[in-house]
Scaffold this motif. Structure first.
Motif, PDB file in Angstrom:
ATOM      1  N   LYS A 174      -8.532   0.956  -1.145  1.00 31.13           N
ATOM      2  CA  LYS A 174      -7.841   2.249  -1.049  1.00 31.13           C
ATOM      3  C   LYS A 174      -6.357   2.054  -0.732  1.00 31.13           C
ATOM      4  O   LYS A 174      -5.510   2.766  -1.259  1.00 31.13           O
ATOM      5  CB  LYS A 174      -8.495   3.149   0.005  1.00 31.13           C
ATOM      6  CG  LYS A 174      -9.858   3.664  -0.366  1.00 31.13           C
ATOM      7  CD  LYS A 174      -9.873   4.408  -1.685  1.00 31.13           C
ATOM      8  CE  LYS A 174      -9.155   5.723  -1.610  1.00 31.13           C
ATOM      9  NZ  LYS A 174      -9.141   6.454  -2.894  1.00 31.13           N
ATOM     10  N   LEU A 175      -6.044   1.107   0.132  1.00 29.91           N
ATOM     11  CA  LEU A 175      -4.653   0.810   0.465  1.00 29.91           C
ATOM     12  C   LEU A 175      -3.871   0.457  -0.796  1.00 29.91           C
ATOM     13  O   LEU A 175      -2.787   0.987  -1.041  1.00 29.91           O
ATOM     14  CB  LEU A 175      -4.586  -0.345   1.467  1.00 29.91           C
ATOM     15  CG  LEU A 175      -3.188  -0.841   1.799  1.00 29.91           C
ATOM     16  CD1 LEU A 175      -2.543   0.062   2.819  1.00 29.91           C
ATOM     17  CD2 LEU A 175      -3.242  -2.261   2.282  1.00 29.91           C
ATOM     18  N   ILE A 176      -4.413  -0.413  -1.618  1.00 31.67           N
ATOM     19  CA  ILE A 176      -3.729  -0.843  -2.837  1.00 31.67           C
ATOM     20  C   ILE A 176      -3.663   0.296  -3.850  1.00 31.67           C
ATOM     21  O   ILE A 176      -2.620   0.511  -4.482  1.00 31.67           O
ATOM     22  CB  ILE A 176      -4.407  -2.096  -3.414  1.00 31.67           C
ATOM     23  CG1 ILE A 176      -4.199  -3.267  -2.431  1.00 31.67           C
ATOM     24  CG2 ILE A 176      -3.856  -2.435  -4.789  1.00 31.67           C
ATOM     25  CD1 ILE A 176      -5.020  -4.474  -2.721  1.00 31.67           C
ATOM     26  N   GLU A 177      -4.727   1.054  -3.998  1.00 28.14           N
ATOM     27  CA  GLU A 177      -4.705   2.215  -4.901  1.00 28.14           C
ATOM     28  C   GLU A 177      -3.617   3.198  -4.471  1.00 28.14           C
ATOM     29  O   GLU A 177      -2.838   3.681  -5.303  1.00 28.14           O
ATOM     30  CB  GLU A 177      -6.047   2.935  -4.894  1.00 28.14           C
ATOM     31  CG  GLU A 177      -7.132   2.239  -5.656  1.00 28.14           C
ATOM     32  CD  GLU A 177      -8.455   2.984  -5.557  1.00 28.14           C
ATOM     33  OE1 GLU A 177      -8.506   4.120  -5.023  1.00 28.14           O
ATOM     34  OE2 GLU A 177      -9.463   2.426  -6.014  1.00 28.14           O
ATOM     35  N   ASN A 178      -3.569   3.506  -3.194  1.00 30.41           N
ATOM     36  CA  ASN A 178      -2.573   4.451  -2.681  1.00 30.41           C
ATOM     37  C   ASN A 178      -1.157   3.895  -2.809  1.00 30.41           C
ATOM     38  O   ASN A 178      -0.207   4.648  -3.034  1.00 30.41           O
ATOM     39  CB  ASN A 178      -2.872   4.820  -1.239  1.00 30.41           C
ATOM     40  CG  ASN A 178      -4.113   5.664  -1.108  1.00 30.41           C
ATOM     41  OD1 ASN A 178      -4.554   6.290  -2.065  1.00 30.41           O
ATOM     42  ND2 ASN A 178      -4.695   5.669   0.074  1.00 30.41           N
ATOM     43  N   PHE A 179      -1.010   2.581  -2.666  1.00 33.01           N
ATOM     44  CA  PHE A 179       0.297   1.957  -2.826  1.00 33.01           C
ATOM     45  C   PHE A 179       0.827   2.192  -4.237  1.00 33.01           C
ATOM     46  O   PHE A 179       1.964   2.614  -4.425  1.00 33.01           O
ATOM     47  CB  PHE A 179       0.206   0.461  -2.523  1.00 33.01           C
ATOM     48  CG  PHE A 179       1.460  -0.291  -2.832  1.00 33.01           C
ATOM     49  CD1 PHE A 179       2.565  -0.174  -2.009  1.00 33.01           C
ATOM     50  CD2 PHE A 179       1.537  -1.101  -3.939  1.00 33.01           C
ATOM     51  CE1 PHE A 179       3.735  -0.861  -2.286  1.00 33.01           C
ATOM     52  CE2 PHE A 179       2.699  -1.791  -4.228  1.00 33.01           C
ATOM     53  CZ  PHE A 179       3.797  -1.676  -3.397  1.00 33.01           C
ATOM     54  N   PHE A 180       0.005   1.952  -5.249  1.00 28.12           N
ATOM     55  CA  PHE A 180       0.457   2.129  -6.629  1.00 28.12           C
ATOM     56  C   PHE A 180       0.582   3.599  -7.018  1.00 28.12           C
ATOM     57  O   PHE A 180       1.296   3.932  -7.963  1.00 28.12           O
ATOM     58  CB  PHE A 180      -0.431   1.364  -7.602  1.00 28.12           C
ATOM     59  CG  PHE A 180      -0.163  -0.114  -7.563  1.00 28.12           C
ATOM     60  CD1 PHE A 180       1.024  -0.617  -8.065  1.00 28.12           C
ATOM     61  CD2 PHE A 180      -1.056  -0.980  -6.984  1.00 28.12           C
ATOM     62  CE1 PHE A 180       1.299  -1.970  -8.007  1.00 28.12           C
ATOM     63  CE2 PHE A 180      -0.804  -2.335  -6.933  1.00 28.12           C
ATOM     64  CZ  PHE A 180       0.391  -2.828  -7.440  1.00 28.12           C
ATOM     65  N   ALA A 181      -0.047   4.478  -6.276  1.00 25.55           N
ATOM     66  CA  ALA A 181       0.129   5.923  -6.482  1.00 25.55           C
ATOM     67  C   ALA A 181       1.308   6.450  -5.646  1.00 25.55           C
ATOM     68  O   ALA A 181       1.547   7.646  -5.621  1.00 25.55           O
ATOM     69  CB  ALA A 181      -1.153   6.661  -6.113  1.00 25.55           C
ATOM     70  N   LYS A 182       2.031   5.532  -4.969  1.00 20.51           N
ATOM     71  CA  LYS A 182       3.189   5.843  -4.112  1.00 20.51           C
ATOM     72  C   LYS A 182       2.828   6.739  -2.936  1.00 20.51           C
ATOM     73  O   LYS A 182       3.635   7.526  -2.462  1.00 20.51           O
ATOM     74  CB  LYS A 182       4.327   6.429  -4.930  1.00 20.51           C
ATOM     75  CG  LYS A 182       4.885   5.386  -5.907  1.00 20.51           C
ATOM     76  CD  LYS A 182       6.276   5.647  -6.341  1.00 20.51           C
ATOM     77  CE  LYS A 182       7.176   5.587  -5.171  1.00 20.51           C
ATOM     78  NZ  LYS A 182       8.552   5.397  -5.412  1.00 20.51           N
ATOM     79  N   GLN A 183       1.601   6.628  -2.445  1.00 20.73           N
ATOM     80  CA  GLN A 183       1.191   7.346  -1.248  1.00 20.73           C
ATOM     81  C   GLN A 183       1.374   6.481  -0.004  1.00 20.73           C
ATOM     82  O   GLN A 183       1.347   6.996   1.104  1.00 20.73           O
ATOM     83  CB  GLN A 183      -0.259   7.803  -1.376  1.00 20.73           C
ATOM     84  CG  GLN A 183      -0.445   8.799  -2.494  1.00 20.73           C
ATOM     85  CD  GLN A 183      -1.905   9.113  -2.748  1.00 20.73           C
ATOM     86  OE1 GLN A 183      -2.802   8.557  -2.138  1.00 20.73           O
ATOM     87  NE2 GLN A 183      -2.142  10.014  -3.676  1.00 20.73           N
ATOM     88  N   ASN A 184       1.504   5.179  -0.180  1.00 14.53           N
ATOM     89  CA  ASN A 184       1.790   4.238   0.899  1.00 14.53           C
ATOM     90  C   ASN A 184       3.099   3.537   0.564  1.00 14.53           C
ATOM     91  O   ASN A 184       3.357   3.224  -0.599  1.00 14.53           O
ATOM     92  CB  ASN A 184       0.697   3.173   1.038  1.00 14.53           C
ATOM     93  CG  ASN A 184      -0.603   3.735   1.537  1.00 14.53           C
ATOM     94  OD1 ASN A 184      -0.641   4.804   2.119  1.00 14.53           O
ATOM     95  ND2 ASN A 184      -1.683   3.024   1.312  1.00 14.53           N
ATOM     96  N   GLY A 185       3.913   3.258   1.571  1.00 16.60           N
ATOM     97  CA  GLY A 185       5.205   2.625   1.329  1.00 16.60           C
ATOM     98  C   GLY A 185       5.187   1.128   1.563  1.00 16.60           C
ATOM     99  O   GLY A 185       4.392   0.615   2.355  1.00 16.60           O
ATOM    100  N   LEU A 186       6.070   0.428   0.876  1.00 17.39           N
ATOM    101  CA  LEU A 186       6.283  -0.995   1.094  1.00 17.39           C
ATOM    102  C   LEU A 186       7.299  -1.123   2.228  1.00 17.39           C
ATOM    103  O   LEU A 186       8.458  -0.755   2.074  1.00 17.39           O
ATOM    104  CB  LEU A 186       6.814  -1.646  -0.184  1.00 17.39           C
ATOM    105  CG  LEU A 186       7.036  -3.151  -0.154  1.00 17.39           C
ATOM    106  CD1 LEU A 186       5.712  -3.879   0.069  1.00 17.39           C
ATOM    107  CD2 LEU A 186       7.678  -3.609  -1.443  1.00 17.39           C
ATOM    108  N   MET A 187       6.858  -1.597   3.383  1.00 16.42           N
ATOM    109  CA  MET A 187       7.715  -1.623   4.565  1.00 16.42           C
ATOM    110  C   MET A 187       8.601  -2.858   4.631  1.00 16.42           C
ATOM    111  O   MET A 187       9.698  -2.800   5.147  1.00 16.42           O
ATOM    112  CB  MET A 187       6.864  -1.531   5.832  1.00 16.42           C
ATOM    113  CG  MET A 187       6.034  -0.254   5.893  1.00 16.42           C
ATOM    114  SD  MET A 187       6.953   1.257   5.548  1.00 16.42           S
ATOM    115  CE  MET A 187       8.089   1.284   6.903  1.00 16.42           C
TER     116      MET A 187
END
Length: 77
Positions: free
Chosen positions: A44-57
């Motif tokens: 889910k973390l990776i899916e949300n990352f590519f959907a731009k729901q999680n940021g690259l810190m």
């Protein structure tokens, strides 16, 4: 020679209040890619990352061979 589209080195991803990583990722033009994880939360973390729901810190982000800092991903891609 493979044409690199996206590369992330030593990436830390923010999910809610927690930070996860480091992650390393390569994506090349014309290749079929898949992601395999050990658990549901990482998927889910990776899916949300590519959907731009999680940021690259933190980490290094490459787009078409050009090097950018993590703020580039968070604002433009």
């Amino acid at each position: 020679m493979k044409e690199e589209l996206i590369r992330i080195e030593d990436g830390i991803i923010k999910q809610g209040k927690s930070l996860r990583g480091p992650f390393f990722f390569h994506l090349y033009k014309g290749e079929i890619s898949g992601i395999v994880t050990d658990n549901f939360e990482d998927r889910k973390l990776i899916e949300n990352f590519f959907a731009k729901q999680n940021g690259l810190m933190s980490g290094t982000f490459f787009y078409k061979g050009e090097k950018y800092n993590s703020q580039f991903y968070n604002s433009e891609v």
